[in-house]
Design a protein around this motif. Sequence first.
Motif, short mmCIF file in Angstrom:
data_model
loop_
_atom_site.label_atom_id
_atom_site.label_comp_id
_atom_site.label_asym_id
_atom_site.label_seq_id
_atom_site.Cartn_x
_atom_site.Cartn_y
_atom_site.Cartn_z
N ALA A 1 31.14 26.89 60.65
CA ALA A 1 32.25 26.09 61.19
C ALA A 1 32.59 26.52 62.62
O ALA A 1 32.72 25.68 63.52
CB ALA A 1 33.47 26.21 60.29
N ALA B 1 30.14 19.01 63.53
CA ALA B 1 30.36 20.46 63.45
C ALA B 1 30.88 20.83 62.06
O ALA B 1 31.54 20.03 61.40
CB ALA B 1 31.37 20.90 64.51
N ALA C 1 41.22 9.13 59.98
CA ALA C 1 40.39 8.24 60.81
C ALA C 1 39.72 7.20 59.93
O ALA C 1 39.15 7.54 58.88
CB ALA C 1 39.34 9.06 61.56
N LEU D 1 40.40 26.30 55.03
CA LEU D 1 41.14 27.51 55.42
C LEU D 1 42.26 27.82 54.43
O LEU D 1 42.61 28.97 54.23
CB LEU D 1 41.76 27.31 56.81
N GLY E 1 40.30 21.19 60.38
CA GLY E 1 40.02 22.49 59.76
C GLY E 1 39.52 23.47 60.80
O GLY E 1 39.71 23.28 62.02
N VAL F 1 38.00 36.34 54.94
CA VAL F 1 36.79 36.80 55.64
C VAL F 1 35.90 35.59 55.91
O VAL F 1 35.73 34.73 55.05
CB VAL F 1 36.03 37.85 54.78
N ASP G 1 47.09 12.26 59.23
CA ASP G 1 46.56 10.93 59.51
C ASP G 1 45.06 10.92 59.19
O ASP G 1 44.42 11.98 59.17
CB ASP G 1 46.80 10.56 60.98
#
Length: 400
Positions: free
Chosen positions: A383, A364, A262, A38, A11, A44, A260
């Motif tokens: 983000a 993050a 993780a 997103l 993202g 904005v 994919d």
Amino acid sequence: MRFDTIIIGGGLSGLTAGLRLQKAGQKTAIISAGQNALHFSSGVFGVLKEDSVIPEGHPYTHLPLEKYLEEVKPFFLDAGIRLGGDPLKNGWRLTPSGTMQEGRFSLEEATLFSAPDEFKATKALIVNIPGFLDFNTAFLADGLAKRGIPARVACLDVPELTSLRTSPSEMRSVNISRVADSVSGKVAEAVKALLKDEDLVILPQVFGLQDAGIPARIAEAIPSRVLFIGTMPPSVPGIRTQLLLKRAYERAGGTFLMGDEAIAPVMDETRVKALRTVNLGEQLLQADHYILASGSFFSKGLASSMQKIYEPLFGLDVEFPDERTQWYDLDFFAPQAYGGFGVVTDEKFRALKAGRVMENLYVAGSVLARTYGQQLGCGGGVAILTALATADNIMEAQRV
Ligand SMILES: Cc1cc2nc3c(=O)[nH]c(=O)nc-3n(C[C@H](O)[C@H](O)[C@H](O)COP(=O)(O)OP(=O)(O)OC[C@H]3O[C@@H](n4cnc5c(N)ncnc54)[C@H](O)[C@@H]3O)c2cc1C
């Protein structure tokens, strides 16, 4: 396979961190399971509401905030994304319900006003695509009426768009954009034909999927002021932003593992050593550093049971009150506490697990604790800024 850094989540935060690290000369991979926030973007990005003092423990308390805020626009421009807005001061956007909401950085077709009352119009023309139900014109007209702006609703007469209606499943913003972009000149002419004495024209954000300049070109051809307003998902400006970031990341040499997931990390008490992915099976992916950018509940970066909130991949420490009734407010529209739950880190954004710092696992974006997207209006900003910071912290750790 071996990388300098592996990023979990493609993202806004994962792509920003990946691009930053690739540009700094690292070899990175992004594992991206699927849709991200997103795809739902208003166009904005928020940072912090103008009147909020940075709350204790908020991710921003660990940042040289102004430095990073000044870097955002040039960083995105490098990826072909032209952001509007004053980096150090919030603006205001008109929402699809006719209210004004704070935000810091705007994507190309979104407009930020410097104050709520800077948005003025005498009469508005709201233009929709025939059969497009993801743009609620009646709701918007009602909201404008409350602001003292009478609005008339009309539909575009462009045969290429009208013919999309033969298949109702085609009437989504992204499919419309594919057709509308190829006839943008006709769209502008059709809007002009509808215009009477209105000084404001409002169009849905369904233009410019591949070419961010199209909305501006449509607006230039129309004699009244034009505003593009968000639709129900998918968000055309959001998807275009993701495509551009991904393109820039891959151009810089990054490996993007699309679709994919993780799984099955190998770790000891303080370090991640490797992980696997669903598609690569038994093959281990190894790196010196890892970034968890897996988003919040919406993206399955956080999960919940009746008893607890947890981070499903690494089992990291998550901040939330024990008492379940404190997780939410029964008033649906009230600020919800769970918006602030997330992974706890040290000041370098390294995750904590059982109270110990995971030395090579950084965090993050909206999976972090205290990001409070809605209350503070800071989702996109958290983000971007925390992604820049984690990337810089990793580069610093590599130098030491
Ligand atoms: C519906 C919605 C709309 C929003 N709109 C706005 C807005 O208009 N403006 C704003 O400022 N903020 C908005 N936000 C806040 C939003 O959280 C941030 O703007 C920001 O986009 C979050 O980015 P992120 O990269 O942290 O997480 P996400 O965008 O959620 O991305 C996380 C990604 O990680 C992937 N992932 C998770 N687990 C794994 C795994 N194990 N392996 C591989 N991939 C994995 C997910 O599939 C997802 O693609 C919105 C949030 C939501 C939920």
